[in-house]
Motif scaffolding. Structure first.
Motif, PDB file in Angstrom:
ATOM      1  N   LEU A 183       0.832  -1.195   0.000  1.00 48.34           N
ATOM      2  CA  LEU A 183       0.000   0.000   0.000  1.00 48.34           C
ATOM      3  C   LEU A 183       0.870   1.249   0.000  1.00 48.34           C
ATOM      4  N   GLU A 184       0.391   2.265  -0.685  1.00 45.23           N
ATOM      5  CA  GLU A 184       1.063   3.562  -0.673  1.00 45.23           C
ATOM      6  C   GLU A 184       0.907   4.195   0.705  1.00 45.23           C
ATOM      7  N   MET A 185       2.000   4.736   1.228  1.00 45.72           N
ATOM      8  CA  MET A 185       1.985   5.389   2.533  1.00 45.72           C
ATOM      9  C   MET A 185       1.927   6.900   2.331  1.00 45.72           C
ATOM     10  N   ILE A 186       0.935   7.535   2.939  1.00 43.19           N
ATOM     11  CA  ILE A 186       0.723   8.974   2.798  1.00 43.19           C
ATOM     12  C   ILE A 186       0.748   9.608   4.183  1.00 43.19           C
ATOM     13  N   ASP A 187       1.549  10.664   4.332  1.00 41.81           N
ATOM     14  CA  ASP A 187       1.592  11.378   5.611  1.00 41.81           C
ATOM     15  C   ASP A 187       0.271  12.105   5.816  1.00 41.81           C
ATOM     16  N   GLN A 191       3.946  11.152  10.552  1.00 45.83           N
ATOM     17  CA  GLN A 191       5.400  11.259  10.621  1.00 45.83           C
ATOM     18  C   GLN A 191       6.073   9.919  10.333  1.00 45.83           C
ATOM     19  N   GLY A 192       5.506   9.210   9.380  1.00 42.27           N
ATOM     20  CA  GLY A 192       6.105   7.963   8.928  1.00 42.27           C
ATOM     21  C   GLY A 192       5.865   6.769   9.827  1.00 42.27           C
ATOM     22  N   THR A 193       5.057   6.900  10.892  1.00 43.90           N
ATOM     23  CA  THR A 193       4.773   5.797  11.803  1.00 43.90           C
ATOM     24  C   THR A 193       3.269   5.775  12.092  1.00 43.90           C
ATOM     25  N   ALA A 194       2.875   4.816  12.921  1.00 45.66           N
ATOM     26  CA  ALA A 194       1.471   4.687  13.352  1.00 45.66           C
ATOM     27  C   ALA A 194       0.529   4.720  12.157  1.00 45.66           C
ATOM     28  N   CYS A 195       0.811   3.888  11.164  1.00 46.49           N
ATOM     29  CA  CYS A 195       0.004   3.874   9.948  1.00 46.49           C
ATOM     30  C   CYS A 195      -1.287   3.103  10.158  1.00 46.49           C
ATOM     31  N   ARG A 196      -2.358   3.624   9.589  1.00 51.37           N
ATOM     32  CA  ARG A 196      -3.673   2.997   9.670  1.00 51.37           C
ATOM     33  C   ARG A 196      -4.265   2.903   8.261  1.00 51.37           C
ATOM     34  N   PRO A 197      -5.147   1.943   8.006  1.00 50.45           N
ATOM     35  CA  PRO A 197      -5.745   1.847   6.674  1.00 50.45           C
ATOM     36  C   PRO A 197      -6.720   2.999   6.426  1.00 50.45           C
ATOM     37  N   CYS A 198      -6.699   3.530   5.228  1.00 46.53           N
ATOM     38  CA  CYS A 198      -7.630   4.582   4.847  1.00 46.53           C
ATOM     39  C   CYS A 198      -7.866   4.493   3.341  1.00 46.53           C
ATOM     40  N   LEU A 199      -8.682   5.397   2.831  1.00 44.78           N
ATOM     41  CA  LEU A 199      -9.058   5.384   1.419  1.00 44.78           C
ATOM     42  C   LEU A 199      -8.655   6.694   0.752  1.00 44.78           C
ATOM     43  N   HIS A 200      -8.122   6.564  -0.468  1.00 43.47           N
ATOM     44  CA  HIS A 200      -7.841   7.721  -1.298  1.00 43.47           C
ATOM     45  C   HIS A 200      -8.938   7.789  -2.355  1.00 43.47           C
ATOM     46  N   ASP A 213     -18.511  13.482 -12.716  1.00 46.72           N
ATOM     47  CA  ASP A 213     -18.655  12.815 -13.999  1.00 46.72           C
ATOM     48  C   ASP A 213     -19.204  11.408 -13.801  1.00 46.72           C
ATOM     49  N   GLU A 214     -19.895  10.857 -14.791  1.00 43.06           N
ATOM     50  CA  GLU A 214     -20.544   9.550 -14.651  1.00 43.06           C
ATOM     51  C   GLU A 214     -19.543   8.417 -14.452  1.00 43.06           C
ATOM     52  N   LYS A 215     -18.296   8.616 -14.803  1.00 43.11           N
ATOM     53  CA  LYS A 215     -17.231   7.640 -14.545  1.00 43.11           C
ATOM     54  C   LYS A 215     -16.119   8.268 -13.708  1.00 43.11           C
ATOM     55  N   GLY A 216     -16.512   9.205 -12.847  1.00 43.07           N
ATOM     56  CA  GLY A 216     -15.508  10.003 -12.166  1.00 43.07           C
ATOM     57  C   GLY A 216     -15.262   9.618 -10.718  1.00 43.07           C
ATOM     58  N   LEU A 217     -15.520   8.359 -10.329  1.00 42.47           N
ATOM     59  CA  LEU A 217     -15.254   7.924  -8.950  1.00 42.47           C
ATOM     60  C   LEU A 217     -14.165   6.863  -8.975  1.00 42.47           C
ATOM     61  N   ALA A 218     -13.078   7.119  -8.243  1.00 43.82           N
ATOM     62  CA  ALA A 218     -11.983   6.150  -8.101  1.00 43.82           C
ATOM     63  C   ALA A 218     -11.625   6.032  -6.623  1.00 43.82           C
ATOM     64  N   VAL A 219     -11.580   4.785  -6.110  1.00 42.26           N
ATOM     65  CA  VAL A 219     -11.289   4.539  -4.699  1.00 42.26           C
ATOM     66  C   VAL A 219     -10.093   3.597  -4.610  1.00 42.26           C
ATOM     67  N   GLN A 220      -9.102   3.967  -3.799  1.00 45.45           N
ATOM     68  CA  GLN A 220      -7.893   3.165  -3.661  1.00 45.45           C
ATOM     69  C   GLN A 220      -7.495   3.069  -2.190  1.00 45.45           C
ATOM     70  N   PRO A 221      -7.253   1.855  -1.675  1.00 47.41           N
ATOM     71  CA  PRO A 221      -6.762   1.720  -0.294  1.00 47.41           C
ATOM     72  C   PRO A 221      -5.324   2.224  -0.182  1.00 47.41           C
ATOM     73  N   VAL A 222      -5.042   2.958   0.889  1.00 45.65           N
ATOM     74  CA  VAL A 222      -3.689   3.452   1.162  1.00 45.65           C
ATOM     75  C   VAL A 222      -3.452   3.355   2.666  1.00 45.65           C
ATOM     76  N   LEU A 223      -2.239   3.679   3.081  1.00 45.27           N
ATOM     77  CA  LEU A 223      -1.894   3.766   4.494  1.00 45.27           C
ATOM     78  C   LEU A 223      -1.704   5.227   4.860  1.00 45.27           C
ATOM     79  N   CYS A 224      -2.480   5.687   5.835  1.00 45.66           N
ATOM     80  CA  CYS A 224      -2.346   7.052   6.337  1.00 45.66           C
ATOM     81  C   CYS A 224      -1.433   7.023   7.557  1.00 45.66           C
ATOM     82  N   CYS A 225      -0.314   7.709   7.488  1.00 46.48           N
ATOM     83  CA  CYS A 225       0.690   7.662   8.548  1.00 46.48           C
ATOM     84  C   CYS A 225       0.869   9.048   9.155  1.00 46.48           C
TER      85      CYS A 225
END
Length: 619
Positions: free
Chosen positions: A20-24, A69-78, A55-67
């Protein structure tokens, strides 16, 4: 072409599930493209939109890790939304709702934004989008999340903890933290020690369990040491930090598999076989056996005939009927050992038959294991029953002779303890509604005896003038107030009429429940109180009825038995002959004392209750 596209899409989903992509992430973040401005997000209820800007095809959902300061990551959605800009309306919004199976109602966020009017030559090529990072305590690893935007929806399944922890994100996700441990053999103490790394640094409690074989039942284990003689090659450990939820991943290890020679002897010494000789339905003789061992073993089992001579350990094999143990029949017993059943059918009757075992890895054979002589067993069991009956009879005789002395000693000790109890406080003694001369005498005698023990006693029979002046309910409240400051109890005398009154009163309470509760709490106006007294079925006509209303309020507040006790004079029956039920519902939960046989118990209860307003027995 479509087939290759499906394969590439599957590969992409597998990769995104494990890495999963990690996002601060500091707070709910929303970003927008060049054609939008003033993008904000806030919680809201679902808001219907007449013209959806997405838009009628304008919804995109992707699981990522919300962190953080680079730690304590939890699952979230982009979540990305493609917006169709409208120059006729600059300010706009859209609702993003999501739900997981454990939520009853969806949760929603309102995204507000402003459309920047584009130049005529830029309208055809401009792309507008919104991006939202969505984190919620409702979402966890392995959760199935469905996102709704206008008429669009998208369902994603977040990766499991095992998938996430097997990737590069292992060091930043709290759920991936598992205890690291090793084993140390202490030859002098003949123990195996478990050494856990950084146990003192963890804020969580360490939990352990022990199992035999990797698929055996893991039983809770508290000690970090094991006797050396109990260790076997298939022994495994599971350790985890007790985080109180599903986040507690386990560290699993079977550290003794590589030391099979060292612990193989322990395994062989714990192999046992029970043998029973019986009869088949066809009339033939069978020899059934159960082999038990700490680990599943490869072995052969065969029947043999024990020699009738001096050498009882010599057993001649009955050829041609050896059985090899199969791995798919083993089952685990309550001790955590493995059990293999088997049977030899149509063996020759009348022979002294036993069973021999040859375990792979052991040069010598185990056995012979022979059936228990049923005659010897029945004789031993009969002797055990006879001895048990003799001991029971002897104990009964001793109790018979000592019963009188024990009872006398216990009563003298109890009487002495009760006489030494300091009794202080206030007691309110309330008569039943059918008080007659005999009951009045008993009530007055009880009040005098309690006063002689140092209690402050108030009896309704002694305060008729004050009662008539104030009225039943105000007088009762004035008497109950000292119980909160001085400690003590209110005693309600139980007779047949009191029993019947409580049953009838309960039915009247159902008709005037809330009004009666207000009166009992003292919040009704005087005129309203008099109006209810004049009613056909008012429950507040005397002190006894007022006491019932106070008991009802105590029940509703969860304090039944805190202020009121029941006393019953044994000279008068308490239960009406016409009543087929037990104690009235209103009196249930109140301590009941029968006088005079339970006089000491009553004094003890009053002594306990006099220590403070919270010392009484709760309902």
């Amino acid at each position: 072409m479509e087939r290759w596209l499906a394969i590439l899409l599957s590969i992409q989903l597998l990769v995104s599930a494990s890495t999963l992509e990690m996002i601060d992430y500091e707070s709910q973040r929303v970003t927008c493209s060049k054609g939008l401005s003033n993008c904000t997000v806030k919680a809201c209820a679902g808001i219907p939109i007449q013209r959806c800007p997405v838009d009628e095809k304008g919804l995109a959902v992707q699981p990522v890790l919300c962190c953080r300061q680079g730690t304590a990551c939890r699952p979230c959605l982009h979540i990305r939304l493609d917006i169709q800009p409208r120059n006729d309306q600059t300010a706009s919004y859209v609702s993003v709702c999501y739900t997981v199976p454990q939520l009853i109602m969806p949760l929603c966020k309102k995204l507000e934004f402003t459309v920047i009017p584009a130049a005529p030559d830029e309208q055809a090529s401009s792309e507008a989008w919104l991006s939202l990072l969505l984190e919620s305590k409702a979402m966890s690893f392995s959760s199935q999340v469905t996102v709704y935007v206008c008429f669009l929806h998208s369902t994603v399944v977040l990766p499991s903890v095992d998938e996430v922890c097997s990737s590069a994100s292992k060091g930043v996700v709290e759920e991936c933290e598992i205890p690291s441990f090793s084993t140390l053999i202490d030859p002098e103490r003949r123990e195996v020690m478990l050494q856990v790394a950084k146990e003192e640094d963890s804020p969580y409690q360490l939990e352990m369990c022990l199992q035999h074989e990797h698929n055996g039942m893991c039983r809770t284990w508290k000690d970090k040491s094991l006797p050396l003689h109990s260790v076997t090659p298939c022994m495994c450990f599971q350790l985890w930090w007790d985080k109180g939820d599903e986040r507690s991943r386990r560290s699993r290890s079977c550290p003794f598999r590589n030391n099979t020679e060292r612990f193989q002897r322990n395994l062989m010494e714990n192999v046992s076989v029970s043998v029973v000789q019986g009869q088949m339905n066809s009339g033939g003789t069978m020899l059934s056996w159960n082999l038990t061992a700490p680990c599943r073993v490869e072995a052969e089992v065969w029947p043999c005939q024990r020699d009738a001579g001096v050498d009882k350990d010599r057993c001649t094999e009955l050829g041609g009927i050896r059985q090899r143990l199969s791995n798919d029949i083993w089952r685990e017993n309550d001790r955590g050992h493995w059990l293999m059943p088997g049977v030899f059918e149509d063996v020759k009757p009348g022979l002294d038959l036993c069973v021999m075992v040859k375990v792979k890895g052991k040069n010598s054979e185990l056995g012979p294991f022979c059936p228990i002589d049923s005659r010897w067993w029945h004789w031993r069991r009969g002797l055990l029953v006879l001895v048990s009956l003799m001991l029971v009879g002897l104990a009964g005789i001793c109790l018979y002779f000592l019963h009188g002395k024990l009872k006398r000693w216990a009563w003298e000790w109890h009487q002495k303890e009760c006489d030494q109890l300091p009794i202080r406080g206030h007691v309110v003694l309330l008569s039943p509604p059918d008080v007659d001369n005999s009951v009045s005498e008993l009530v007055c005698e009880l009040g005098s005896s309690l006063r002689a023990r140092g209690l402050s006693v108030s009896v309704d029979l002694w305060n008729r003038a004050e009662l008539c002046s104030l009225g039943p309910l105000p007088w009762l409240h004035s008497q109950l107030q000292p119980l909160d400051s001085q400690g003590g109890r209110a005693l309600l005398v139980l007779t047949q009429a009191a029993w019947k009154k409580a049953e009838d009163w309960g039915q009247q309470w159902d008709q005037h429940g809330q009004q009666g509760r207000d009166i009992a709490l003292g919040v009704e106006e005087e005129g309203e109180y008099k109006r209810l007294l004049q009613g056909l079925s008012s429950p507040y006509a005397d002190v006894f009825s007022a006491a019932l209303s106070c008991i009802k309020v105590d029940h509703q507040q969860g304090h039944a038995g805190k202020r009121f006790l029941l006393v019953h004079f044994e000279a008068h029956s308490a239960k009406p002959l016409s009543s087929e039920r037990g104690l009235p519902e209103l009196f249930q939960g109140l301590p009941l004392f029968h006088l005079p046989s339970q006089r000491q118990e009553l004094l003890v209860q009053l002594a306990i209750g006099s220590k403070g307003p919270r010392a009484g027995i709760g309902g």
